[in-house]
Every structure is written in structure tokens, then in C-alpha cells.
Design a protein around this motif. Structure first.
Motif, PDB file in Angstrom:
ATOM      1  N   ASP A  28     -33.870  32.751  20.144  1.00  0.00           N
ATOM      2  CA  ASP A  28     -32.829  33.427  19.599  1.00  0.00           C
ATOM      3  C   ASP A  28     -31.878  33.133  18.766  1.00  0.00           C
ATOM      4  O   ASP A  28     -31.088  33.907  17.927  1.00  0.00           O
ATOM      5  N   PHE A  29     -32.010  31.593  18.219  1.00  0.00           N
ATOM      6  CA  PHE A  29     -31.141  31.209  17.254  1.00  0.00           C
ATOM      7  C   PHE A  29     -31.939  31.074  15.832  1.00  0.00           C
ATOM      8  O   PHE A  29     -31.108  30.911  14.737  1.00  0.00           O
ATOM      9  N   TRP A  30     -33.159  31.239  15.924  1.00  0.00           N
ATOM     10  CA  TRP A  30     -33.857  31.167  14.859  1.00  0.00           C
ATOM     11  C   TRP A  30     -33.618  31.963  13.827  1.00  0.00           C
ATOM     12  O   TRP A  30     -33.139  33.000  13.849  1.00  0.00           O
ATOM     13  N   GLY A  31     -33.451  31.136  12.436  1.00  0.00           N
ATOM     14  CA  GLY A  31     -33.229  32.058  11.165  1.00  0.00           C
ATOM     15  C   GLY A  31     -31.865  31.571  10.367  1.00  0.00           C
ATOM     16  O   GLY A  31     -31.242  30.401  10.719  1.00  0.00           O
ATOM     17  N   ALA A  32     -31.576  32.351   9.693  1.00  0.00           N
ATOM     18  CA  ALA A  32     -30.197  32.217   8.754  1.00  0.00           C
ATOM     19  C   ALA A  32     -28.953  32.575   9.445  1.00  0.00           C
ATOM     20  O   ALA A  32     -29.066  34.026   9.941  1.00  0.00           O
ATOM     21  N   PHE A  55     -31.644  27.611  11.098  1.00  0.00           N
ATOM     22  CA  PHE A  55     -32.423  27.065  12.148  1.00  0.00           C
ATOM     23  C   PHE A  55     -33.973  27.260  11.887  1.00  0.00           C
ATOM     24  O   PHE A  55     -34.333  28.514  11.557  1.00  0.00           O
ATOM     25  N   THR A  56     -34.578  26.222  11.669  1.00  0.00           N
ATOM     26  CA  THR A  56     -36.152  26.309  11.331  1.00  0.00           C
ATOM     27  C   THR A  56     -36.823  25.669  12.253  1.00  0.00           C
ATOM     28  O   THR A  56     -36.543  24.614  12.754  1.00  0.00           O
ATOM     29  N   TRP A  57     -38.200  26.072  12.253  1.00  0.00           N
ATOM     30  CA  TRP A  57     -38.828  25.339  13.419  1.00  0.00           C
ATOM     31  C   TRP A  57     -39.452  23.982  12.893  1.00  0.00           C
ATOM     32  O   TRP A  57     -39.770  23.874  11.897  1.00  0.00           O
ATOM     33  N   LEU A  58     -39.440  22.864  13.897  1.00  0.00           N
ATOM     34  CA  LEU A  58     -40.004  21.528  13.828  1.00  0.00           C
ATOM     35  C   LEU A  58     -40.796  21.647  14.854  1.00  0.00           C
ATOM     36  O   LEU A  58     -40.217  20.848  15.993  1.00  0.00           O
ATOM     37  N   ASP A  59     -41.937  21.476  14.962  1.00  0.00           N
ATOM     38  CA  ASP A  59     -42.741  21.500  16.090  1.00  0.00           C
ATOM     39  C   ASP A  59     -42.437  22.739  17.016  1.00  0.00           C
ATOM     40  O   ASP A  59     -41.902  23.751  16.834  1.00  0.00           O
ATOM     41  N   SER A  60     -42.119  22.185  18.307  1.00  0.00           N
ATOM     42  CA  SER A  60     -41.341  22.956  19.169  1.00  0.00           C
ATOM     43  C   SER A  60     -39.789  23.039  19.400  1.00  0.00           C
ATOM     44  O   SER A  60     -39.280  23.766  20.351  1.00  0.00           O
ATOM     45  N   TYR A  64     -31.549  22.303  13.004  1.00  0.00           N
ATOM     46  CA  TYR A  64     -30.345  23.073  12.133  1.00  0.00           C
ATOM     47  C   TYR A  64     -29.702  22.290  11.319  1.00  0.00           C
ATOM     48  O   TYR A  64     -29.551  21.091  11.160  1.00  0.00           O
ATOM     49  N   HIS A  65     -29.513  23.041  10.238  1.00  0.00           N
ATOM     50  CA  HIS A  65     -29.161  22.372   9.059  1.00  0.00           C
ATOM     51  C   HIS A  65     -28.014  23.312   8.549  1.00  0.00           C
ATOM     52  O   HIS A  65     -28.136  24.557   8.250  1.00  0.00           O
ATOM     53  N   GLU A  66     -26.532  22.968   8.240  1.00  0.00           N
ATOM     54  CA  GLU A  66     -25.745  23.704   7.586  1.00  0.00           C
ATOM     55  C   GLU A  66     -25.299  23.198   6.397  1.00  0.00           C
ATOM     56  O   GLU A  66     -25.353  21.867   6.149  1.00  0.00           O
ATOM     57  N   PHE A  98     -28.351  14.386  17.362  1.00  0.00           N
ATOM     58  CA  PHE A  98     -28.155  14.098  16.100  1.00  0.00           C
ATOM     59  C   PHE A  98     -29.281  14.163  15.178  1.00  0.00           C
ATOM     60  O   PHE A  98     -30.568  14.243  15.892  1.00  0.00           O
ATOM     61  N   ASP A  99     -29.262  14.043  13.905  1.00  0.00           N
ATOM     62  CA  ASP A  99     -30.470  14.068  13.152  1.00  0.00           C
ATOM     63  C   ASP A  99     -31.323  12.664  13.180  1.00  0.00           C
ATOM     64  O   ASP A  99     -32.582  12.875  13.026  1.00  0.00           O
ATOM     65  N   ASP A 100     -30.928  11.685  14.096  1.00  0.00           N
ATOM     66  CA  ASP A 100     -31.629  10.592  14.151  1.00  0.00           C
ATOM     67  C   ASP A 100     -32.301  10.824  15.695  1.00  0.00           C
ATOM     68  O   ASP A 100     -32.736   9.587  16.275  1.00  0.00           O
ATOM     69  N   ASN A 101     -32.250  11.665  16.424  1.00  0.00           N
ATOM     70  CA  ASN A 101     -32.614  11.925  17.669  1.00  0.00           C
ATOM     71  C   ASN A 101     -31.681  11.444  18.794  1.00  0.00           C
ATOM     72  O   ASN A 101     -32.365  11.271  19.837  1.00  0.00           O
ATOM     73  N   ARG A 102     -30.738  10.849  18.524  1.00  0.00           N
ATOM     74  CA  ARG A 102     -29.621  10.609  19.503  1.00  0.00           C
ATOM     75  C   ARG A 102     -29.025  11.647  20.139  1.00  0.00           C
ATOM     76  O   ARG A 102     -28.649  12.622  19.582  1.00  0.00           O
TER      77      ARG A 102
END
Length: 157
Positions: A28-32, A55-60, A64-66, A98-102
């Protein structure tokens, strides 16, 4: 707009809006998304952010990048960006990392509120999906180092 060739193999054309009008999965969130944000400092100063969230796919999972411009009360603008990983859980719940997977927090349309402690600073978020696919998140942050309210509005780009 929709893409049936994603890493989950599901047809996103039908997944963009769930049956009940609220998001129920990562698809539902995928896309720009166009993103506009107000950061209201307890001191009375207001900062504005205008940009885009992708929101772009990274494996499953979804990455999220803003990115965009933050304009301060003095009208100076600075480039800003941040990245998170969104991971699907059972029952429509989404873990935000977080982007470091925390671990950061977990939410769903059925349970749209979450909390996060960062040292002595307390973060509380409320997601609102009443007008899906437009949605918002409101963060209230209180602590010895921070005291602000941040309201982010998202709509399909």
C-alpha cells in the motif's frame, strides 16, 4: 503508477488501496509520495520541509527515503534526507527500522500509535489514514534535549 513486477510477486495495481480504505501491507505504501512537514518548536519557531518520500523494494522490505528542503524561521533553506527500512509483520503491523536496522517502532492502521525512547527523549507518533491514500504522521517529542511537534502530510506524487 502500479507495477506488477516487484520483488514480492504481487500485483500492486490492486494493492494500492485496501478493501477498507486503509493501508494493510507494505504494498500500500510502495511508490513516490509528495511530503510536506511542519516542525513546531516549543520556543515558537516553525520549520517547514517540502520534498518527496520514496518507498522502493529491498528484498521483501520497503526502503523509505525522503529528501527535500527544510526552511527555517530565518528563511534559509537546507537540503535534508533520511532513510528507514519498513518490514511487514503479521496482522498488518509494520516495523520501522533505522537505516542501520536498529528497531524504531511498530504501527498498523488498526494500531496507529507508537512510542520510542531515545535516551531521555520520548517520541510518540500517531498515524492517521482516514483519507487514504492521503495520510499523515504526527510526532510529539519531549525530553531534556528536544521539545517539538512534527506533522508530516503524504499524498501520491
Amino acid at each position: 503508477m502500479a507495477n506488477s513486477n516487484n520483488s514480492t510477486g504481487q500485483d500492486l495495481g490492486t494493492a494500492l488501496i485496501s478493501r477498507n480504505g486503509s493501508p494493510s501491507s507494505l504494498e500500500d505504501f510502495w511508490g513516490a509520495w509528495q511530503l510536506n512537514r511542519q516542525i513546531l518548536q516549543n520556543s515558537g519557531e516553525t520549520f517547514l520541509f517540502a520534498g518527496q518520500a520514496n518507498f522502493t523494494w529491498l528484498d521483501s522490505h520497503l526502503l523509505y527515503h525522503e529528501s527535500g528542503l527544510v526552511t527555517g524561521p530565518d528563511r534559509r533553506a537546507l537540503q535534508a534526507e533520511r532513510t528507514y527500512v519498513w518490514r511487514q509483520q503479521a496482522g498488518g503491523k509494520i516495523d520501522v527500522l533505522f537505516d542501520d536496522n536498529r528497531y524504531f517502532h511498530t504501527f498498523s492502521a488498526a494500531e496507529p500509535c507508537a512510542e520510542h525512547l531515545c535516551g531521555d527523549d520520548h517520541y510518540v507518533v500517531n498515524y492517521v489514514f482516514d483519507h487514504w491514500p492521503r495520510w499523515e504522521s504526527t510526532w510529539q517529542v519531549k525530553g531534556p534535549r528536544k521539545d517539538y511537534k512534527m506533522i508530516s502530510l503524504y499524498q501520491r506524487a
